[in-house]
Design a protein around this motif. Structure first.
Motif, short mmCIF file in Angstrom:
data_model
loop_
_atom_site.label_atom_id
_atom_site.label_comp_id
_atom_site.label_asym_id
_atom_site.label_seq_id
_atom_site.Cartn_x
_atom_site.Cartn_y
_atom_site.Cartn_z
N SER A 1 0.79 -1.23 0.00
CA SER A 1 0.00 0.00 0.00
C SER A 1 0.83 1.28 0.00
O SER A 1 0.27 2.37 -0.11
N VAL A 2 2.14 1.19 0.11
CA VAL A 2 2.99 2.38 0.13
C VAL A 2 3.08 2.93 -1.29
O VAL A 2 3.40 2.21 -2.24
N THR A 3 2.81 4.23 -1.44
CA THR A 3 2.88 4.87 -2.75
C THR A 3 4.19 5.63 -2.91
O THR A 3 4.89 5.90 -1.93
N GLU A 4 4.47 6.00 -4.14
CA GLU A 4 5.67 6.79 -4.41
C GLU A 4 5.60 8.14 -3.68
O GLU A 4 6.60 8.60 -3.14
N GLN A 5 4.44 8.75 -3.66
CA GLN A 5 4.27 10.04 -2.98
C GLN A 5 4.53 9.90 -1.48
O GLN A 5 5.17 10.76 -0.87
N GLU A 6 4.03 8.83 -0.88
CA GLU A 6 4.24 8.62 0.56
C GLU A 6 5.72 8.40 0.87
O GLU A 6 6.23 8.92 1.86
N LEU A 7 6.39 7.65 0.02
CA LEU A 7 7.83 7.43 0.21
C LEU A 7 8.58 8.74 0.07
O LEU A 7 9.48 9.05 0.87
N TRP A 8 8.21 9.54 -0.91
CA TRP A 8 8.86 10.84 -1.11
C TRP A 8 8.63 11.76 0.09
O TRP A 8 9.55 12.45 0.53
N GLU A 9 7.41 11.76 0.62
CA GLU A 9 7.11 12.57 1.81
C GLU A 9 7.98 12.15 2.99
O GLU A 9 8.46 12.98 3.74
#
Length: 98
Positions: free
Chosen positions: A32-40
């Motif tokens: 469920s981890v998205t690229e945006q969440e990882l970037w944040e």
């Protein structure tokens, strides 16, 4: 207030490293981890203090060195920060303490 982080400039260049790290997360069962969440996570945790002369390879190294446990700890804390619940209700408090 400017919402852009200084390293946002590199985001398209480091997208393959982000995709690789997300693939690793998925292999470990965290789909469920998205690229945006990882970037944040990277912006708020790893790159909290911005360096003036950060090289591209240092950004990629930071991305590839992210541990799932570090990300999950960060995500849990962020969830607690934004959670809207009150301990004023006695029934909610009893449910929480079960």
């Amino acid at each position: 207030m400017d919402n852009n982080h200084r390293y946002d400039y590199f985001r398209t260049q480091v997208q393959p490293a982000l995709a690789s790290k997300l693939s690793e997360f998925r292999l470990l069962g965290y789909d469920s981890v998205t690229e945006q969440e990882l970037w944040e996570f990277l912006i708020k945790k790893k790159w909290k203090k911005v360096k003036d002369e950060l090289m591209l390879h240092e950004i990629i190294q930071a991305i590839l060195s992210v541990k799932v446990s570090d990300y999950l700890s960060f995500a849990a804390i962020e969830t607690y920060k934004t959670a809207e619940f009150s301990l004023d209700d006695e029934n909610e408090l009893k449910e929480l303490l079960k």
